[in-house]
Design a protein around this motif. Structure first.
Motif, PDB file in Angstrom:
ATOM      1  N   LYS A 193      -0.950   8.567   4.532  1.00  0.00           N
ATOM      2  CA  LYS A 193      -0.718   7.937   3.231  1.00  0.00           C
ATOM      3  C   LYS A 193      -1.887   8.250   2.299  1.00  0.00           C
ATOM      4  CE  LYS A 193       1.947   4.029   4.921  1.00  0.00           C
ATOM      5  NZ  LYS A 193       3.219   4.367   4.334  1.00  0.00           N
ATOM      6  N   PHE A 194      -1.542   8.555   1.067  1.00  0.00           N
ATOM      7  CA  PHE A 194      -2.530   8.781   0.026  1.00  0.00           C
ATOM      8  C   PHE A 194      -2.292   7.779  -1.084  1.00  0.00           C
ATOM      9  CE2 PHE A 194      -2.621  12.843   2.103  1.00  0.00           C
ATOM     10  CZ  PHE A 194      -3.932  13.242   1.990  1.00  0.00           C
ATOM     11  N   MET A 195      -3.351   7.391  -1.746  1.00  0.00           N
ATOM     12  CA  MET A 195      -3.252   6.518  -2.905  1.00  0.00           C
ATOM     13  C   MET A 195      -3.432   7.382  -4.147  1.00  0.00           C
ATOM     14  SD  MET A 195      -2.825   3.456  -4.105  1.00  0.00           S
ATOM     15  CE  MET A 195      -3.098   2.369  -2.736  1.00  0.00           C
ATOM     16  N   SER A 196      -2.407   7.418  -4.971  1.00  0.00           N
ATOM     17  CA  SER A 196      -2.459   8.193  -6.201  1.00  0.00           C
ATOM     18  C   SER A 196      -3.351   7.485  -7.215  1.00  0.00           C
ATOM     19  CB  SER A 196      -1.050   8.359  -6.773  1.00  0.00           C
ATOM     20  OG  SER A 196      -1.110   8.924  -8.054  1.00  0.00           O
ATOM     21  N   GLU A 256      -0.067   4.147  -6.630  1.00  0.00           N
ATOM     22  CA  GLU A 256       0.973   3.975  -5.626  1.00  0.00           C
ATOM     23  C   GLU A 256       0.622   4.797  -4.392  1.00  0.00           C
ATOM     24  OE1 GLU A 256       4.883   4.897  -7.007  1.00  0.00           O
ATOM     25  OE2 GLU A 256       4.630   3.782  -8.861  1.00  0.00           O
ATOM     26  N   GLU A 257       1.131   4.334  -3.240  1.00  0.00           N
ATOM     27  CA  GLU A 257       0.955   5.095  -2.012  1.00  0.00           C
ATOM     28  C   GLU A 257       1.978   6.215  -1.948  1.00  0.00           C
ATOM     29  OE1 GLU A 257       1.101   2.673   1.474  1.00  0.00           O
ATOM     30  OE2 GLU A 257      -0.958   2.019   1.227  1.00  0.00           O
ATOM     31  N   ASP A 304       3.335   9.271   0.779  1.00  0.00           N
ATOM     32  CA  ASP A 304       3.296   9.775   2.147  1.00  0.00           C
ATOM     33  C   ASP A 304       3.361  11.295   2.149  1.00  0.00           C
ATOM     34  OD1 ASP A 304       3.246   7.232   3.256  1.00  0.00           O
ATOM     35  OD2 ASP A 304       5.426   7.109   3.402  1.00  0.00           O
ATOM     36  N   GLU A 360     -13.932   6.298   3.136  1.00  0.00           N
ATOM     37  CA  GLU A 360     -12.616   6.918   3.086  1.00  0.00           C
ATOM     38  C   GLU A 360     -12.729   8.320   2.491  1.00  0.00           C
ATOM     39  OE1 GLU A 360      -9.846   4.473   0.990  1.00  0.00           O
ATOM     40  OE2 GLU A 360      -9.917   2.888   2.494  1.00  0.00           O
TER      41      GLU A 360
END
Length: 86
Positions: free
Chosen positions: A5-8, A13-14, A16, A56
């Motif tokens: 998962k990445f956070m934009s 928003e997450e 995938d 992170e």
């Protein structure tokens, strides 16, 4: 295939992605990801810009044409059955 998962930053928003491969070139880590497990899925090459003491990882999309060309050739060699269109 590993799913991460990445956070934009833009939308907060997450998102995938599935990791197809990873490599390190001149001390910089890159990952080849796709948003789908389909055969003709769109791929992105992401570059890790994190500092060594960051908790992170921070990734950005590789957009520089020269860097993109070099890194995509490495991924094509690592994944013999994949052809990356630029």
């Amino acid at each position: 295939m590993e799913k991460i998962k990445f956070m934009s930053e833009d939308t907060a928003e997450e998102v995938d992605f599935f990791v197809l491969e990873q490599t390190k070139i001149s001390g910089t880590s890159y990952i080849l990801v796709t948003d789908s497990e389909d055969e003709d899925a769109e791929c992105l090459i992401l570059k890790d810009i994190s500092k060594t003491d960051d908790v992170e990882s921070t990734y950005v999309i590789v957009e520089d044409d020269t860097e993109l060309s070099v890194v995509s050739k490495v991924f094509e060699e690592l994944l013999e059955d994949i052809d990356i269109e630029r």
